[in-house]
Scaffold this motif. Structure first.
Motif, PDB file in Angstrom:
ATOM      1  N   GLY A 196      37.135  29.131  36.043  1.00  9.39           N
ATOM      2  CA  GLY A 196      37.372  28.449  37.302  1.00  9.39           C
ATOM      3  C   GLY A 196      38.639  28.938  37.968  1.00  9.39           C
ATOM      4  O   GLY A 196      39.146  30.040  37.685  1.00  9.39           O
ATOM      5  N   ALA A 197      39.200  28.098  38.836  1.00  9.79           N
ATOM      6  CA  ALA A 197      40.337  28.498  39.666  1.00  9.79           C
ATOM      7  C   ALA A 197      41.554  28.911  38.840  1.00  9.79           C
ATOM      8  O   ALA A 197      42.230  29.893  39.166  1.00  9.79           O
ATOM      9  N   SER A 198      41.858  28.166  37.783  1.00  8.39           N
ATOM     10  CA  SER A 198      43.018  28.529  36.954  1.00  8.39           C
ATOM     11  C   SER A 198      42.745  29.796  36.154  1.00  8.39           C
ATOM     12  O   SER A 198      43.625  30.648  36.002  1.00  8.39           O
ATOM     13  N   ALA A 199      41.530  29.917  35.649  1.00 10.49           N
ATOM     14  CA  ALA A 199      41.190  31.065  34.805  1.00 10.49           C
ATOM     15  C   ALA A 199      41.304  32.383  35.555  1.00 10.49           C
ATOM     16  O   ALA A 199      41.835  33.368  35.024  1.00 10.49           O
ATOM     17  N   VAL A 200      40.815  32.438  36.795  1.00  9.65           N
ATOM     18  CA  VAL A 200      40.842  33.714  37.516  1.00  9.65           C
ATOM     19  C   VAL A 200      42.276  34.138  37.849  1.00  9.65           C
ATOM     20  O   VAL A 200      42.520  35.322  38.110  1.00  9.65           O
ATOM     21  N   GLN A 201      43.204  33.201  37.808  1.00  7.41           N
ATOM     22  CA  GLN A 201      44.602  33.555  38.022  1.00  7.41           C
ATOM     23  C   GLN A 201      45.287  33.989  36.736  1.00  7.41           C
ATOM     24  O   GLN A 201      46.063  34.946  36.728  1.00  7.41           O
ATOM     25  N   VAL A 202      44.997  33.296  35.641  1.00  6.62           N
ATOM     26  CA  VAL A 202      45.722  33.582  34.405  1.00  6.62           C
ATOM     27  C   VAL A 202      45.145  34.779  33.661  1.00  6.62           C
ATOM     28  O   VAL A 202      45.887  35.521  32.985  1.00  6.62           O
ATOM     29  N   ILE A 203      43.847  35.027  33.764  1.00  2.50           N
ATOM     30  CA  ILE A 203      43.210  36.100  32.993  1.00  2.50           C
ATOM     31  C   ILE A 203      43.815  37.471  33.278  1.00  2.50           C
ATOM     32  O   ILE A 203      44.128  38.218  32.329  1.00  2.50           O
ATOM     33  N   PRO A 204      44.017  37.877  34.542  1.00  2.00           N
ATOM     34  CA  PRO A 204      44.611  39.204  34.766  1.00  2.00           C
ATOM     35  C   PRO A 204      45.984  39.368  34.130  1.00  2.00           C
ATOM     36  O   PRO A 204      46.342  40.472  33.675  1.00  2.00           O
ATOM     37  N   ALA A 314      40.266  42.994  35.890  1.00  2.00           N
ATOM     38  CA  ALA A 314      40.800  42.609  34.581  1.00  2.00           C
ATOM     39  C   ALA A 314      39.698  42.541  33.534  1.00  2.00           C
ATOM     40  O   ALA A 314      39.904  42.900  32.364  1.00  2.00           O
ATOM     41  N   LEU A 315      38.517  42.086  33.931  1.00  2.00           N
ATOM     42  CA  LEU A 315      37.409  41.956  32.977  1.00  2.00           C
ATOM     43  C   LEU A 315      36.915  43.304  32.481  1.00  2.00           C
ATOM     44  O   LEU A 315      36.205  43.375  31.468  1.00  2.00           O
ATOM     45  N   GLN A 316      37.283  44.369  33.186  1.00  2.00           N
ATOM     46  CA  GLN A 316      36.810  45.701  32.807  1.00  2.00           C
ATOM     47  C   GLN A 316      37.852  46.516  32.054  1.00  2.00           C
ATOM     48  O   GLN A 316      37.625  47.691  31.756  1.00  2.00           O
TER      49      GLN A 316
END
Length: 507
Positions: A196-204, A314-316
């Motif tokens: 969600g919104a927090s994940a797409v910010q913290v993951i990179p 980031a996912l790649q």
């Protein structure tokens, strides 16, 4: 007199009496306090359980935390424009903005930090709220307030999903809303639960330093380009002019409101935003298998549309694994996804949202006859004007039932509610009213209106989301309309649907 009643009498004798008690020192609570401080008519205190102000922006300090609403729209219109560095403000900038608000407006001495709401009950005989508050150090305080403002927000209680064996995980488990410096992520094997919104910010950010990062995704999000940028020195200087800032704010509000047509499923609006998200995915993800895994199977806009330019890249990364199913169980350090795949992890990051539909604070508030707000909301949150609740006199709820938006600024909605509350306080003062309570009939009619407005939106037709109450299946968090329509409907206090009791002293 019993021992219990003697204790209650002592508590009341030492109680602080105010016109308004505000619970919560986030955007809504500080906005209310600012307006009251400027008026200088009503005495007030702000109860805040944490050791600092800021609410969501105090608690969320995970790497990459930022707002997805432009800064000039995600700030008070009645405060001088802040010197924002970029289009979208960082979490630290917003926290600084709120702390500066307290300093500039001069009401720091009326904020009780480390003071949590224990219980609040309506005293019918005295026509006031009796509030028991206390701190972790065991201190206890009593407040007697003519009016109670609940500004606890929707994003204050982290939600942790039920995962078998999670309690026995030997590594660190942290929710994004409880991030701290001791979370050991450098060189670690990290699992992130949620996209969600927090994940797409913290993951990179985690991907940059992790040995391995596993992203557990139950439902892929729609993502569109963020297109953030830093302002030039000339732009920043111009935007410090209140008139220029107000013009920018109005333009941003109008542009954002236009997106509500998407939430009604209207063409070509919904097709255009869907195409934008699809094109963003196509441009950033070349692998057809990963692209398919990242393609949502629900209608766009039903869940929050996310803004990011670095989530897909980031996912790649070679050290990142995208797991297209939920985390189901943990046995020691081994995490197993619903797919059956397992991963050895050192850290689990829960980007799993909040208990938004059923605010935990509601169980601590009792209205007429001792009925708790949680009981009144047992079938989902309801209200009148998204701000007042039948059976709970002289009480106002900010950022509560049907007072948020999925496409525009929460701060604009809060300001609309502040105007409503101030209008109610003016009315009671001018008319000598000591008890103001909206009728049950008015609340029921407003609830029907909300349901009718909601019926055709993507939130009820497109998927299952946290905007919808899990039991009643009603849309209880969002206003099913534009920000402008919310102000038109709820921005001015109207005494017509209220039951009132005159002040006996003034009669």
């Amino acid at each position: 007199m019993t021992v219990t009643s003697q204790g209650a009498a002592r508590d009341r004798a030492s109680a602080v009496e105010v016109d308004v008690a505000i619970v919560g020192a986030g955007f809504a609570g500080l906005g209310m306090a600012t307006q009251l401080a400027r008026r200088g008519r009503e005495s007030f205190v702000v109860l805040e359980r944490a050791d600092a102000v800021g609410g969501t922006w105090r608690d969320n300090v995970y790497p990459g935390i930022a707002c997805d609403i432009p800064a000039h729209l995600y700030s008070f219109s009645f405060r001088p424009p802040a010197d924002w560095a970029s289009r979208y403000p960082s979490g630290a900038e917003i926290r600084d903005y709120l702390e500066q608000t307290v300093a500039d407006e001069g009401f720091a001495d009326r904020i009780w930090l480390r003071t949590e709401l224990r219980q609040a009950h309506w005293d019918d005989a005295e026509a006031r709220w009796v509030i028991a508050a206390g701190g972790a150090d065991g201190s206890e305080r009593t407040v007697l307030a003519r009016n109670l403002v609940l500004a606890v927000g929707r994003l204050s209680e982290p939600k942790i999903p039920r995962i078998d064996g999670l309690d026995g995980f030997p590594g660190q488990v942290v929710h994004t809303a409880a991030w701290h410096d001791a979370v050991a992520v450098d060189g670690a094997r990290i699992g992130v639960v949620g996209t969600g919104a927090s994940a797409v910010q913290v993951i990179p950010h985690l991907a940059e330093t992790a040995e391995e990062l596993v992203v557990f995704c139950r439902t892929p999000p729609y993502v569109v380009p963020r297109e953030d940028r830093r302002y030039t020195e000339q732009e920043r200087a111009a935007l410090r002019d209140p008139e220029v800032a107000a013009e920018v704010r109005d333009r941003l509000l109008t542009e954002a409101d236009a997106a509500f047509r998407q939430r009604l499923g209207l063409h070509p609006d919904i097709d255009e935003i869907r195409a934008r998200a699809r094109d963003h995915l196509l441009a950033q993800v070349a692998d057809p298998v990963l692209r398919e895994q990242l393609t949502p199977d629900y209608e766009i806009g039903c869940k929050r549309i996310l803004l990011s330019d670095d989530f897909y890249p980031a996912l790649q990364r070679p050290n990142v694994v995208f797991e297209p199913s939920a985390l189901e169980s943990v046995i020691e350090s081994k995490a197993t996804a619903r797919s059956g795949r397992t991963y050895d992890l050192d850290v689990l990051v829960m980007a799993t949202g909040f208990e938004a539909a059923r605010p935990p604070a509601a169980v601590r508030v009792a209205g007429r006859g001792g009925r708790r707000l949680s009981e009144h909301w047992s079938s989902g949150m309801t209200s009148y004007a998204s701000t007042v609740v039948s059976g709970f006199p002289n009480m106002f709820v900010l950022d509560g039932p049907n007072a948020a938006l999925g496409h525009n600024s929460a701060i604009y909605m809060i300001e609309t509610q502040l105007d409503y509350v101030l209008g109610a306080l003016d009315y009671t003062a001018e008319r000598g009213v000591r008890v103001l309570e909206v009728s049950a009939e008015a609340e029921e009619a407003y609830t029907r209106e909300i349901d009718e407005r909601s019926a055709s939106t993507v939130w009820l037709t497109g998927c299952d989301s946290w905007y919808v109450d899990p039991e009643s299946r009603r849309l209880t968090l969002l206003w099913p309309g534009t920000a402008a329509s919310f102000r038109e409907r709820n921005g001015t206090f109207d005494p017509a649907p209220f039951l009132t009791e005159p002040d006996k002293v003034r009669r």
